[in-house]
Design a protein around this motif. Structure first.
Motif, PDB file in Angstrom:
ATOM      1  N   PRO A 139       0.790  -1.121  -0.151  1.00 45.24           N
ATOM      2  CA  PRO A 139       0.037  -0.299   0.067  1.00 45.24           C
ATOM      3  C   PRO A 139       0.970   1.336  -0.081  1.00 45.24           C
ATOM      4  O   PRO A 139       2.053   1.371   0.359  1.00 45.24           O
ATOM      5  CB  PRO A 139      -0.724  -0.077   1.495  1.00 45.24           C
ATOM      6  N   ALA A 140       0.309   2.298  -0.425  1.00 49.11           N
ATOM      7  CA  ALA A 140       0.912   3.717  -0.400  1.00 49.11           C
ATOM      8  C   ALA A 140       1.465   4.023   1.059  1.00 49.11           C
ATOM      9  O   ALA A 140       0.600   3.797   1.863  1.00 49.11           O
ATOM     10  CB  ALA A 140       0.239   4.758  -0.957  1.00 49.11           C
ATOM     11  N   GLU A 141       2.478   4.697   1.317  1.00 46.37           N
ATOM     12  CA  GLU A 141       3.070   5.011   2.613  1.00 46.37           C
ATOM     13  C   GLU A 141       2.359   5.927   3.222  1.00 46.37           C
ATOM     14  O   GLU A 141       1.590   6.870   2.449  1.00 46.37           O
ATOM     15  CB  GLU A 141       4.662   5.324   2.326  1.00 46.37           C
ATOM     16  N   GLY A 142       2.314   6.040   4.416  1.00 40.76           N
ATOM     17  CA  GLY A 142       1.647   7.049   5.373  1.00 40.76           C
ATOM     18  C   GLY A 142       0.105   6.726   5.554  1.00 40.76           C
ATOM     19  O   GLY A 142      -0.334   7.520   5.988  1.00 40.76           O
ATOM     20  N   LEU A 143      -0.407   5.647   5.163  1.00 38.93           N
ATOM     21  CA  LEU A 143      -1.663   5.381   5.143  1.00 38.93           C
ATOM     22  C   LEU A 143      -1.802   4.612   6.390  1.00 38.93           C
ATOM     23  O   LEU A 143      -3.199   4.299   6.763  1.00 38.93           O
ATOM     24  CB  LEU A 143      -2.247   4.782   4.161  1.00 38.93           C
ATOM     25  N   GLY A 144      -1.074   3.855   6.918  1.00 36.55           N
ATOM     26  CA  GLY A 144      -1.061   3.021   8.200  1.00 36.55           C
ATOM     27  C   GLY A 144      -1.733   1.893   7.601  1.00 36.55           C
ATOM     28  O   GLY A 144      -2.229   0.820   8.490  1.00 36.55           O
ATOM     29  N   LEU A 145      -1.594   1.346   6.390  1.00 34.49           N
ATOM     30  CA  LEU A 145      -2.210   0.271   6.003  1.00 34.49           C
ATOM     31  C   LEU A 145      -1.061  -1.050   5.790  1.00 34.49           C
ATOM     32  O   LEU A 145      -0.012  -0.799   5.521  1.00 34.49           O
ATOM     33  CB  LEU A 145      -2.871   0.108   4.607  1.00 34.49           C
ATOM     34  N   ARG A 146      -1.520  -2.308   6.356  1.00 36.86           N
ATOM     35  CA  ARG A 146      -0.542  -3.297   6.490  1.00 36.86           C
ATOM     36  C   ARG A 146      -0.554  -3.959   5.051  1.00 36.86           C
ATOM     37  O   ARG A 146       0.615  -4.681   4.662  1.00 36.86           O
ATOM     38  CB  ARG A 146      -0.749  -4.210   7.598  1.00 36.86           C
ATOM     39  N   ARG A 147      -1.558  -4.290   4.397  1.00 37.93           N
ATOM     40  CA  ARG A 147      -1.610  -5.111   3.179  1.00 37.93           C
ATOM     41  C   ARG A 147      -2.432  -4.280   2.450  1.00 37.93           C
ATOM     42  O   ARG A 147      -3.418  -3.477   2.594  1.00 37.93           O
ATOM     43  CB  ARG A 147      -2.328  -6.589   3.405  1.00 37.93           C
ATOM     44  N   VAL A 148      -2.327  -4.626   0.984  1.00 41.49           N
ATOM     45  CA  VAL A 148      -2.806  -4.252   0.073  1.00 41.49           C
ATOM     46  C   VAL A 148      -4.568  -4.472  -0.156  1.00 41.49           C
ATOM     47  O   VAL A 148      -5.401  -3.693  -0.714  1.00 41.49           O
ATOM     48  CB  VAL A 148      -2.340  -4.394  -1.409  1.00 41.49           C
ATOM     49  N   THR A 149      -4.714  -5.575   0.558  1.00 40.84           N
ATOM     50  CA  THR A 149      -6.276  -5.856   0.627  1.00 40.84           C
ATOM     51  C   THR A 149      -6.930  -5.126   1.494  1.00 40.84           C
ATOM     52  O   THR A 149      -8.126  -5.301   1.440  1.00 40.84           O
ATOM     53  CB  THR A 149      -6.193  -7.531   0.797  1.00 40.84           C
ATOM     54  N   GLU A 150      -6.394  -4.248   2.298  1.00 37.78           N
ATOM     55  CA  GLU A 150      -7.048  -3.562   3.364  1.00 37.78           C
ATOM     56  C   GLU A 150      -7.542  -2.364   2.600  1.00 37.78           C
ATOM     57  O   GLU A 150      -6.320  -1.526   1.802  1.00 37.78           O
ATOM     58  CB  GLU A 150      -6.151  -2.864   4.419  1.00 37.78           C
ATOM     59  N   ARG A 151      -8.747  -1.883   2.348  1.00 30.02           N
ATOM     60  CA  ARG A 151      -9.147  -0.882   1.480  1.00 30.02           C
ATOM     61  C   ARG A 151      -9.052   0.534   2.265  1.00 30.02           C
ATOM     62  O   ARG A 151      -9.146   0.353   3.575  1.00 30.02           O
ATOM     63  CB  ARG A 151     -10.778  -1.147   1.163  1.00 30.02           C
ATOM     64  N   ARG A 152      -8.802   1.458   1.490  1.00 32.15           N
ATOM     65  CA  ARG A 152      -8.861   2.828   1.946  1.00 32.15           C
ATOM     66  C   ARG A 152      -9.327   3.663   1.007  1.00 32.15           C
ATOM     67  O   ARG A 152      -8.905   3.803  -0.288  1.00 32.15           O
ATOM     68  CB  ARG A 152      -7.417   3.280   2.580  1.00 32.15           C
ATOM     69  N   TYR A 153     -10.594   4.419   1.286  1.00 31.80           N
ATOM     70  CA  TYR A 153     -11.023   5.448   0.581  1.00 31.80           C
ATOM     71  C   TYR A 153     -10.338   6.645   0.323  1.00 31.80           C
ATOM     72  O   TYR A 153      -9.970   7.361   1.343  1.00 31.80           O
ATOM     73  CB  TYR A 153     -12.676   5.657   0.593  1.00 31.80           C
ATOM     74  N   ARG A 154     -10.165   7.004  -0.910  1.00 27.14           N
ATOM     75  CA  ARG A 154      -8.910   8.188  -0.966  1.00 27.14           C
ATOM     76  C   ARG A 154      -9.823   9.404  -1.953  1.00 27.14           C
ATOM     77  O   ARG A 154      -9.154  10.168  -2.506  1.00 27.14           O
ATOM     78  CB  ARG A 154      -7.871   7.803  -1.853  1.00 27.14           C
ATOM     79  N   GLY A 155     -11.160   9.185  -1.831  1.00 27.01           N
ATOM     80  CA  GLY A 155     -11.960  10.507  -2.517  1.00 27.01           C
ATOM     81  C   GLY A 155     -12.181  11.868  -1.980  1.00 27.01           C
ATOM     82  O   GLY A 155     -11.636  11.814  -0.812  1.00 27.01           O
ATOM     83  N   LEU A 156     -12.469  12.746  -2.740  1.00 27.15           N
ATOM     84  CA  LEU A 156     -12.425  14.032  -2.084  1.00 27.15           C
ATOM     85  C   LEU A 156     -13.782  14.264  -1.334  1.00 27.15           C
ATOM     86  O   LEU A 156     -14.889  14.063  -1.703  1.00 27.15           O
ATOM     87  CB  LEU A 156     -12.140  15.164  -2.987  1.00 27.15           C
ATOM     88  N   CYS A 157     -13.699  15.024  -0.089  1.00 32.63           N
ATOM     89  CA  CYS A 157     -14.990  15.206   0.764  1.00 32.63           C
ATOM     90  C   CYS A 157     -15.961  15.960   0.266  1.00 32.63           C
ATOM     91  O   CYS A 157     -16.989  15.737   0.224  1.00 32.63           O
ATOM     92  CB  CYS A 157     -14.590  15.546   2.078  1.00 32.63           C
ATOM     93  N   VAL A 158     -15.433  16.976  -0.692  1.00 37.01           N
ATOM     94  CA  VAL A 158     -16.133  17.759  -1.236  1.00 37.01           C
ATOM     95  C   VAL A 158     -17.044  17.083  -2.396  1.00 37.01           C
ATOM     96  O   VAL A 158     -18.210  17.693  -2.961  1.00 37.01           O
ATOM     97  CB  VAL A 158     -15.648  19.283  -2.037  1.00 37.01           C
ATOM     98  N   HIS A 159     -16.610  15.816  -2.866  1.00 36.80           N
ATOM     99  CA  HIS A 159     -17.323  15.179  -3.620  1.00 36.80           C
ATOM    100  C   HIS A 159     -18.411  14.163  -3.205  1.00 36.80           C
ATOM    101  O   HIS A 159     -18.964  13.292  -3.941  1.00 36.80           O
ATOM    102  CB  HIS A 159     -16.647  14.445  -4.682  1.00 36.80           C
ATOM    103  N   ASN A 160     -18.434  14.200  -1.824  1.00 34.31           N
ATOM    104  CA  ASN A 160     -19.434  13.050  -1.242  1.00 34.31           C
ATOM    105  C   ASN A 160     -20.734  13.189  -1.838  1.00 34.31           C
ATOM    106  O   ASN A 160     -21.401  11.832  -1.817  1.00 34.31           O
ATOM    107  CB  ASN A 160     -19.187  13.239   0.309  1.00 34.31           C
ATOM    108  N   GLU A 161     -21.438  14.183  -2.044  1.00 36.23           N
ATOM    109  CA  GLU A 161     -22.698  14.392  -2.454  1.00 36.23           C
ATOM    110  C   GLU A 161     -22.971  13.611  -3.984  1.00 36.23           C
ATOM    111  O   GLU A 161     -24.018  13.020  -4.272  1.00 36.23           O
ATOM    112  CB  GLU A 161     -23.110  15.671  -2.765  1.00 36.23           C
ATOM    113  N   LEU A 162     -21.749  13.413  -4.646  1.00 31.91           N
ATOM    114  CA  LEU A 162     -21.721  12.438  -5.788  1.00 31.91           C
ATOM    115  C   LEU A 162     -21.679  11.126  -5.676  1.00 31.91           C
ATOM    116  O   LEU A 162     -21.899  10.127  -6.713  1.00 31.91           O
ATOM    117  CB  LEU A 162     -20.952  13.080  -6.768  1.00 31.91           C
TER     118      LEU A 162
END
Length: 229
Positions: free
Chosen positions: A147-170
């Motif tokens: 996984p990308a560094e700095g996200l605190g994920l141990r494995r790539v199978t752990e999901r992390r949503y990286r979308g923008l909050c301003v687009h949550n309504e979409l």
């Protein structure tokens, strides 16, 4: 191919299916074609081998198909990106468990972005996003992936949503697209003409877990909406 040694063919097939999955959801996307390639080493005949590989459409050609060009810009304004397309793409990256991408930053002094091409029709039009390079995803789960560094994920199978909050309504509209295409996506992984049925079934379960998250309000809020940036 992924690699010429060991049992890496299955990761090639799974990454090929990721490209196919995105093409089911939206355009622009990159066309892919699976192939079996025979490698012959004239100096070391004993190392001859046949492996799965896939051809990928050229980004410039994909842009032309959609009436656009591949933009050579370093850092776009977020307001210039098509918000609906970007939201759908970020949700797709979440579905496949990918953190190895950026749609607004790339290498210094180089064309933006990281594993995402920006396509446009002109100076006044919204910019489309075109993702590629999916071998670092949880769906593929290659042994070398991280996984990308700095996200605190141990494995790539752990999901992390990286979308923008301003687009949550979409997000509801994007989820509706995913639900409408779910059957077509699942068919891709159940294709018995492809090898590695157990690995395709594992990938299919990974996708079904995604659908369980986005269609259950509490899980959606906790794992997607509240994880925006």
């Amino acid at each position: 191919p992924c690699r010429l040694i060991g049992g890496f063919d299955k990761y090639t097939v799974l990454e090929y299916l990721v490209y196919r999955s995105y093409a089911v959801l939206t355009e622009p996307s990159l066309g892919v074609r699976l192939a079996k390639v025979h490698f012959h080493d004239s100096d070391k005949p004993a190392k001859e081998t046949t492996r799965f590989a896939f051809f990928i459409e050229d980004i410039d050609n994909a842009a032309m198909r959609s009436g656009r060009i591949w933009l050579d810009i370093q850092e776009p304004q977020l307001s210039d990106l098509d918000a609906a397309e970007l939201t759908l793409m970020t949700l797709f990256q979440y579905m496949i468990g990918n953190t190895d991408w950026s749609a607004w930053r790339g290498p210094p002094n180089d064309r933006c972005c990281h594993n995402v091409a920006l396509l446009g029709e002109g100076d006044t039009d919204l910019i489309s996003v075109l993702p590629f390079d999916f071998d670092q995803t949880g769906l593929v789960d290659a042994p070398y992936a991280a996984p990308a560094e700095g996200l605190g994920l141990r494995r790539v199978t752990e999901r992390r949503y990286r979308g923008l909050c301003v687009h949550n309504e979409l997000l509801p509209g994007a989820i509706e697209v995913f639900n409408g295409k779910r059957a077509e996506i699942e068919v891709l992984y159940r294709d018995d003409r492809l090898p590695y049925s157990k690995d395709r079934e594992r990938a299919l379960k990974y996708i079904r877990d995604f659908y369980e998250i986005v269609n259950e309000p509490r899980k959606l809020d906790k794992k997607v909406i509240s994880s925006c940036r």
